[in-house]
Scaffold this motif. Structure first.
Motif, PDB file in Angstrom:
ATOM      1  N   SER A 127       0.854  -1.190   0.000  1.00 55.01           N
ATOM      2  CA  SER A 127       0.000   0.000   0.000  1.00 55.01           C
ATOM      3  C   SER A 127       0.891   1.242   0.000  1.00 55.01           C
ATOM      4  N   THR A 129       1.296   5.479   0.569  1.00 51.94           N
ATOM      5  CA  THR A 129       0.766   6.627   1.293  1.00 51.94           C
ATOM      6  C   THR A 129       1.464   7.875   0.765  1.00 51.94           C
ATOM      7  N   PRO A 130       0.754   8.824   0.243  1.00 50.15           N
ATOM      8  CA  PRO A 130      -0.690   8.855   0.011  1.00 50.15           C
ATOM      9  C   PRO A 130      -1.051   7.955  -1.175  1.00 50.15           C
ATOM     10  N   ASN A 131      -2.306   7.486  -1.189  1.00 54.31           N
ATOM     11  CA  ASN A 131      -2.697   6.572  -2.265  1.00 54.31           C
ATOM     12  C   ASN A 131      -3.044   7.318  -3.551  1.00 54.31           C
TER      13      ASN A 131
END
Length: 160
Positions: A127, A129-131
């Motif tokens: 994942s 950050t930021p997406n």
């Protein structure tokens, strides 16, 4: 005079199986993510590389390691599988064309089964950050820079 008509026609070839192949969707790559659903298809080819269209009376035995996959659905002939990747690591999927079933239900086992294996790498998704990161357009290259943070909970040695 009426126009001449030609009836549709086609040819059917009966061939010996040469080898098995595998395909996966989505992605068409054998690097998977845990928690995602995949469609894995076992394909049969003749010795010249021509794809053989499979009937329901073939029997393909496919083995998925239970610690890496949950098999959600499989076709009667064993050529199509819906699976969910559950654990990271490296594994192998094995398929074997073993038999043909006749109209009366008699099973004819192939004297020499046709088999193949496919190596698979499974990773925990990464994942960011930021997406979502948006910059306005600038005519100069390299006008903006931003560091993106990645997180994963993998224990797979290739990502450490």
């Amino acid at each position: 005079m009426q126009g001449a008509s030609k009836l549709p026609n086609g040819s059917i070839y009966v061939v010996d199986p040469g080898y098995l192949g595998f395909s996966i969707h989505p992605g068409d790559r054998w690097v998977l993510e845990t928690g995602r659903l995949y469609e894995i298809t076992v394909e049969v080819y003749d010795k010249f590389g021509n794809k053989v269209y499979l009937s329901d009376n073939l029997r393909i035995d496919t083995y998925f390691a239970k610690e890496y996959f949950i098999v959600l659905q499989s076709s009667l002939n064993g050529s199509y599988h819906n699976v969910k990747a559950t654990r990271e690591g490296q594994t192998i999927v094995t398929a074997s064309l073993t038999a043909i079933v006749d109209q009366d239900g008699g099973v004819y086992t192939l004297p020499v089964p046709v088999l193949n294996q496919q190596e698979i790498d499974i990773y925990v998704p990464i994942s960011l950050t930021p997406n979502i990161l948006t910059f306005p357009w600038q005519p100069r290259a390299g006008a903006y820079q931003y560091t993106i943070k990645t997180t994963t909970s993998t224990s797979f040695p290739m990502l450490r």
